[in-house]
Design a protein around this motif. Structure first.
Motif, PDB file in Angstrom:
ATOM      1  N   UNK A 104       0.855  -1.177  -0.247  1.00 53.95           N
ATOM      2  CA  UNK A 104       0.207   0.125   0.270  1.00 53.95           C
ATOM      3  C   UNK A 104       1.269   1.205  -0.158  1.00 53.95           C
ATOM      4  N   UNK A 105       0.731   2.852  -0.785  1.00 56.04           N
ATOM      5  CA  UNK A 105       0.752   3.855  -0.208  1.00 56.04           C
ATOM      6  C   UNK A 105       0.062   4.422   0.481  1.00 56.04           C
ATOM      7  N   UNK A 106       0.249   5.105   1.514  1.00 58.45           N
ATOM      8  CA  UNK A 106      -0.134   5.815   2.526  1.00 58.45           C
ATOM      9  C   UNK A 106      -0.125   7.353   1.903  1.00 58.45           C
ATOM     10  N   UNK A 107      -1.119   8.418   2.000  1.00 55.35           N
ATOM     11  CA  UNK A 107      -0.578   9.889   1.952  1.00 55.35           C
ATOM     12  C   UNK A 107      -0.355   9.535   3.471  1.00 55.35           C
ATOM     13  N   UNK A 108       1.105  11.022   3.532  1.00 53.95           N
ATOM     14  CA  UNK A 108       1.531  10.857   5.013  1.00 53.95           C
ATOM     15  C   UNK A 108       0.369  12.332   5.239  1.00 53.95           C
ATOM     16  N   UNK A 109      -0.410  13.172   4.784  1.00 55.93           N
ATOM     17  CA  UNK A 109      -1.028  14.259   5.055  1.00 55.93           C
ATOM     18  C   UNK A 109      -2.728  14.230   5.725  1.00 55.93           C
ATOM     19  N   UNK A 110      -3.363  13.590   4.474  1.00 53.42           N
ATOM     20  CA  UNK A 110      -4.629  12.564   4.512  1.00 53.42           C
ATOM     21  C   UNK A 110      -4.575  11.148   5.480  1.00 53.42           C
ATOM     22  N   UNK A 111      -3.862  10.570   5.182  1.00 47.08           N
ATOM     23  CA  UNK A 111      -3.723   8.888   5.883  1.00 47.08           C
ATOM     24  C   UNK A 111      -4.681   8.306   4.913  1.00 47.08           C
ATOM     25  N   UNK A 112      -4.669   8.643   3.756  1.00 48.32           N
ATOM     26  CA  UNK A 112      -5.430   8.047   2.836  1.00 48.32           C
ATOM     27  C   UNK A 112      -4.364   6.645   2.221  1.00 48.32           C
ATOM     28  N   UNK A 113      -4.930   5.318   2.666  1.00 43.94           N
ATOM     29  CA  UNK A 113      -4.818   4.543   2.040  1.00 43.94           C
ATOM     30  C   UNK A 113      -4.663   3.748   0.473  1.00 43.94           C
ATOM     31  N   UNK A 114      -3.729   3.464  -0.221  1.00 47.14           N
ATOM     32  CA  UNK A 114      -4.337   2.817  -1.523  1.00 47.14           C
ATOM     33  C   UNK A 114      -3.554   1.344  -2.137  1.00 47.14           C
ATOM     34  N   UNK A 115      -4.366   0.876  -2.211  1.00 48.48           N
ATOM     35  CA  UNK A 115      -3.404  -0.386  -2.602  1.00 48.48           C
ATOM     36  C   UNK A 115      -2.392  -0.893  -3.797  1.00 48.48           C
ATOM     37  N   UNK A 116      -1.707  -1.190  -3.752  1.00 49.78           N
ATOM     38  CA  UNK A 116      -1.399  -1.181  -5.204  1.00 49.78           C
ATOM     39  C   UNK A 116      -1.332  -2.967  -5.548  1.00 49.78           C
ATOM     40  N   UNK A 117      -0.711  -4.094  -5.134  1.00 53.57           N
ATOM     41  CA  UNK A 117      -0.972  -5.403  -4.986  1.00 53.57           C
ATOM     42  C   UNK A 117      -2.807  -6.065  -5.186  1.00 53.57           C
ATOM     43  N   UNK A 118      -2.887  -7.484  -5.636  1.00 59.38           N
ATOM     44  CA  UNK A 118      -3.776  -7.722  -5.565  1.00 59.38           C
ATOM     45  C   UNK A 118      -4.846  -8.517  -4.433  1.00 59.38           C
ATOM     46  N   UNK A 119      -3.805  -8.572  -3.419  1.00 55.66           N
ATOM     47  CA  UNK A 119      -3.899  -9.550  -2.583  1.00 55.66           C
ATOM     48  C   UNK A 119      -4.435 -10.967  -3.328  1.00 55.66           C
ATOM     49  N   UNK A 120      -3.023 -11.587  -3.654  1.00 52.45           N
ATOM     50  CA  UNK A 120      -2.909 -12.924  -3.810  1.00 52.45           C
ATOM     51  C   UNK A 120      -1.914 -13.408  -3.849  1.00 52.45           C
ATOM     52  N   UNK A 121      -0.457 -13.020  -3.566  1.00 50.99           N
ATOM     53  CA  UNK A 121       1.164 -13.792  -2.979  1.00 50.99           C
ATOM     54  C   UNK A 121       1.242 -12.525  -1.579  1.00 50.99           C
TER      55      UNK A 121
END
Length: 663
Positions: A227-244
Motif C-alpha cells: 500500500x501507499x499511504x498519504x502522509x497528510x490525509x492518511x488515505x490508503x491505496x492498495x497496489x497489489x491484488x491480494x494474491x501473494x
C-alpha cells in the motif's frame, strides 16, 4: 613463526560480525554495524562504525558501550544518521549529527521503536512500533517503565496467537508512526487491528509505502499486500491484488516507479520471489522476472552473521537501472537489472553476499561478503570492472592465529538423473593416507540453501579432525522452481535419496573417509531428516538431531505454523492421519539403532519441545542409546542468535557426542 591453532566453539566470543553497510548518497561515506558476543555479560553488543570508501582510511567507531546499536540510516543530505539503540532500555530511534556531537534520543515508545526511514527533506523519520489500541505513544514517567509482574491468564481466540520470534501475542499491533526530528512529536500514521510494516518514503515526500494483510480472517490468510499511504490525509491505496506475499518496496529517484520483491504463492512457501514494478502513472504492476528461475534475495543460511539485511532493488540515478541480491547455485550474487528486463550478474563468485548498498549509484556498491573459510568483511565493488577493494578487516588479528578449513564443491547425479550440488570440507591438518570420520550436515527449511559461507559449526568439526559433507537436496532454494517445490508431499522420499546419494558419492570419491565412522546431524527440517535417516538405515554410527520434528500429527496443533505447514508441505492434515504418520520419523522408532543425541530449546514454538520429548521417551522405553539436552530461555534460533553461553554449549554437545562414538 608461531604455529596456528585450530578453532574452538568458544572462539565465537572472539569473532566479530560486520553487517548492514549503508552507503550515503555521496557514494563515499559508509556506516556499518559490528556485533560481538560478551562472555561475562552473556549478551550481544553492536556498535556503528564509519569509513570513507574513497580514502579507505581506518574505520572510525561512532557508538560505544555494551548495548545494541543497529539499523543505521542516512538522511538524504548525508548530514545526519538515524539508528536504533537499546541504551535506554528497549530499542528507540536516535539521531546523530555527522559533524559531531552526542546522539539524541527521538522516541520513548513504551514497547520500543524500529526501522527508521527518513523523509526526503530530513525533517521527519518514519518508524515502526508495536502498540495496543489506545496505548500512549511514549513513556511519561518512571512509573510507566515498571511492568506488573503478576501472572495473568492468556485468553486465546485465534490460531495465530504465538510465534517463535515473539512468543505469545499480547494484544499489540505493529503500526507506522512519524516523529518530528526537531520537536520530537510523534504522529501515528496507521491504526486499528492490523500489523503494518514500514517500507520506504516517496521522493516527493507525499507518500509512504507500507505492507500489510488487511484480511478479516488472519488465521486463514497468508498474504502481504503493498500500500501507499498519504502522509497528510492518511488515505490508503492498495497496489497489489491480494494474491501473494510482497515486500522490500523501494521508489525510483523520480518517484515514477516502485520496485517490489514477492510472489503470488503458486507453490505456497516454496514459491520463488521475483521482481515486480508498479508504474505510478499507469497504476499497473508487472513482473520483470516471471519467466526466470532466479530467486531474488538472500536465502543462504549460516550460524554466524548478526543483523544481516537483504535490501530490495536498489535504484540508480537514471531511474531505470537497479541492483539486487539473488540466490543462485550455492552463492548469493549481486545482479544488475533494468526496466527493459535486462538482468545479469555484476558480482558472480564463490561467495555469500549478505549485505549490499549503493547509495543510489550505478557505478559502485559496498558489499558484505563471507566465504567458507572467511567469516566476513565489507568490500567496495567497482561495477564496471567487477573488482573488489577490501574496506574492513574486523577479524584480521584473530584469523592470523587460526587455521580454518576450506570447502571443495561437489556435483553428482541421483539415480533419477537430478543434478545435485554440495561441498566436502576436509579436516584441518589433513594428511594423505589417513582415514577420517565424516559428519553429514543437513540444513533446515527445507526451503533454504547451504552456501559458500562461513559456518562456525562446520569449522569446529573440521578442527577436531572430521570431514564435513553438506549438500542442497531437492527442496533447497537456489536451483530453480521445480527443484525447490519437489520436496512438498514427499518428505523422506527423494530428498532422503538425495542425501544418501551424497554420502555414497563422498565414499566413492574420497578415499580418506572412513565408511565405518559416519555421523549425521541437522536442525529443524534437517532434524526431521536426521530422525528419518536413523529410522531407515544403520550406516551412521552417531547422530545429533536438533530442534527437530518427529511427529507430524502432534506438530499440526502445537507448532506456531503447524496447522498450515503440514497442509503445504506434507500435503495432508488431520483428515488423513495415515499420511501424517507415514511421514513421521516416530513411526519408525523400532528401527532406530543409531546412538542419537537430541538437542531442543524450551521456548521453541516452531518445532515445540514435545517433538523431542516424544522421540526421547520412545527411544528410552525401547532401551535405545539416546540423550536429551534441553536449552532454557532459547527458541528455534538458538544456533544463530541464542544466548552466547548456550550457543557454545550446543556446539560442545555436538562435537562431544561425535567424539564419543566416531573417534
Amino acid at each position: 613463526m608461531k604455529e596456528k591453532r585450530t578453532i574452538r566453539a568458544e572462539d565465537l566470543y572472539q569473532l566479530k560480525s560486520v553487517a548492514d553497510p549503508q552507503l550515503a548518497a555521496n557514494g563515499k561515506d559508509c556506516v556499518y554495524v559490528v556485533t560481538t558476543m560478551l562472555e561475562k555479560e552473556n549478551k550481544y553488543c553492536s556498535n556503528l562504525y564509519y569509513i570513507n570508501v574513497d580514502e579507505k582510511n581506518n574505520p572510525v567507531q561512532w557508538t560505544f558501550g555494551e548495548n545494541r546499536n543497529s539499523s543505521p540510516r542516512w538522511s538524504v543530505d548525508g548530514k545526519r544518521l538515524a539508528f536504533v539503540s537499546d541504551r535506554s532500555g528497549k530499542g528507540q530511534i536516535y539521531v546523530i549529527d555527522v559533524a559531531g556531537g552526542e546522539a539524541r534520543q527521538l522516541t520513548t515508545c513504551p514497547n520500543g521503536a524500529s526501522n527508521p526511514v527518513w523523509s526526503p527533506d530530513g525533517t521527519k523519520i518514519a518508524f515502526n512500533m508495536a502498540i495496543k489500541n489506545g496505548e500512549s505513544f511514549s513513556l511519561t514517567d518512571e512509573k510507566d517503565k515498571k511492568e506488573d509482574k503478576k501472572p495473568v491468564p492468556l485468553e486465546v481466540d485465534k490460531m495465530k496467537y504465538k510465534s517463535d520470534a515473539h512468543g505469545f501475542w499480547d494484544g499489540k499491533y505493529n503500526q507506522v508512526a512519524i516523529v518530528d526530528v526537531q520537536k520530537g512529536e510523534v504522529e501515528l500514521l496507521t491504526s486499528g487491528e492490523h500489523d503494518y510494516q514500514l517500507q520506504s518514503w516517496s521522493p516527493d515526500g507525499k507518500y509512504i509505502a507500507i505492507t500489510a494483510d488487511l484480511s478479516e480472517d488472519k488465521d486463514a490468510s497468508f498474504i502481504s499486500d503493498v500500500f501507499v499511504i498519504h502522509t497528510d490525509t492518511k488515505e490508503l491505496k492498495k497496489l497489489t491484488e491480494g494474491t501473494g506475499y510482497f515486500g522490500n518496496v523501494t521508489w525510483s529517484p523520480n518517484g515514477k516507479y516502485i520496485g517490489i520483491v514477492g510472489h503470488e504463492r503458486e507453490f505456497e512457501n516454496a514459491t520463488l520471489s521475483k521482481i515486480w514494478i508498479y508504474d505510478m502513472d499507469t497504476e499497473k504492476i508487472q513482473c520483470l522476472t516471471r519467466d526466470s528461475d532466479l530467486l531474488i534475495g538472500d536465502y543462504a543460511i549460516g550460524d554466524f552473521q548478526q543483523g544481516a539485511v537483504t535490501p530490495g532493488i536498489l535504484w540508480g540515478e537514471d531511474n531505470h537501472s537497479f541492483y539486487f541480491l539473488a540466490t543462485d547455485h550455492g552463492n548469493t550474487v549481486v545482479y544488475y537489472g533494468s526496466l527493459a528486463g535486462v538482468m545479469y550478474p555484476a558480482l558472480l563468485d564463490r561467495q555469500h553476499v549478505y549485505g549490499l548498498s549503493t547509495g543510489g549509484k550505478v557505478d559502485r556498491a559496498v558489499v558484505a561478503i563471507s566465504k567458507p573459510s572467511y567469516p566476513g568483511d565489507l568490500f567496495l565493488l567497482n561495477v564496471s570492472t567487477g573488482e573488489l577493494e577490501q574496506l574492513t578487516n574486523v577479524n584480521g588479528e584473530f584469523l592470523a592465529e587460526i587455521v580454518l578449513a576450506d570447502s571443495e564443491p561437489i556435483r553428482f547425479k541421483t539415480s533419477d538423473e537430478w543434478d545435485m550440488h554440495g561441498w566436502i570440507m576436509k579436516p584441518v591438518h589433513f594428511e594423505e593416507g589417513k582415514k577420517y570420520p565424516l559428519v553429514l550436515e543437513i540444513h533446515g527449511g527445507p526451503h533454504a540453501m547451504y552456501a559458500n559461507s562461513y559456518f562456525h559449526e562446520f569449522q569446529c568439526l573440521a578442527a577436531l579432525g572430521y570431514a564435513v559433507l553438506f549438500i542442497n537436496p531437492r527442496g533447497s532454494h537456489g536451483y530453480g522452481q521445480a527443484f525447490v517445490d519437489a520436496v512438498r508431499g514427499d518428505y523422506g522420499g527423494k530428498d532422503y535419496e538425495d542425501i544418501m546419494a551424497a554420502a555414497d558419492y563422498a565414499l566413492a570419491n574420497y578415499d580418506f573417509i572412513d565408511k565405518d565412522r559416519l555421523g549425521v546431524t541437522g536442525g529443524s527440517y534437517g532434524g526431521f531428516m536426521t530422525n528419518w535417516i536413523v529410522g531407515h538405515t544403520n550406516r551412521f554410527k552417531a547422530a545429533v538431531t536438533q530442534r527437530s520434528i518427529s511427529n507430524w500429527i502432534s506438530f499440526y496443533g502445537v507448532s506456531d505454523i503447524g496447522y498450515y505447514f503440514t497442509d503445504w508441505q506434507i500435503k495432508s492434515g488431520l483428515h488423513d492421519i495415515e499420511t501424517l504418520w507415514k511421514h513421521s520419523p516416530l513411526a519408525y522408532v523400532d528401527q532406530m539403532e543409531t546412538p542419537l543425541l537430541i538437542l531442543h530449546s524450551e521456548k521453541d514454538f516452531r518445532c515445540p519441545i514435545e517433538q523431542a520429548e516424544q522421540l526421547f521417551i520412545a527411544l528410552k522405553h525401547r532401551k535405545k542409546e539416546t540423550k536429551l539436552i534441553r536449552f532454557p530461555d532459547a527458541n528455534h534460533e538458538l544456533s544463530r542468535s541464542g544466548k552466547p553461553n548456550l550457543r557454545i554449549c550446543r556446539l560442545n554437545f555436538i562435537t562431544g557426542w561425535f567424539n564419543d562414538y566416531l573417534k
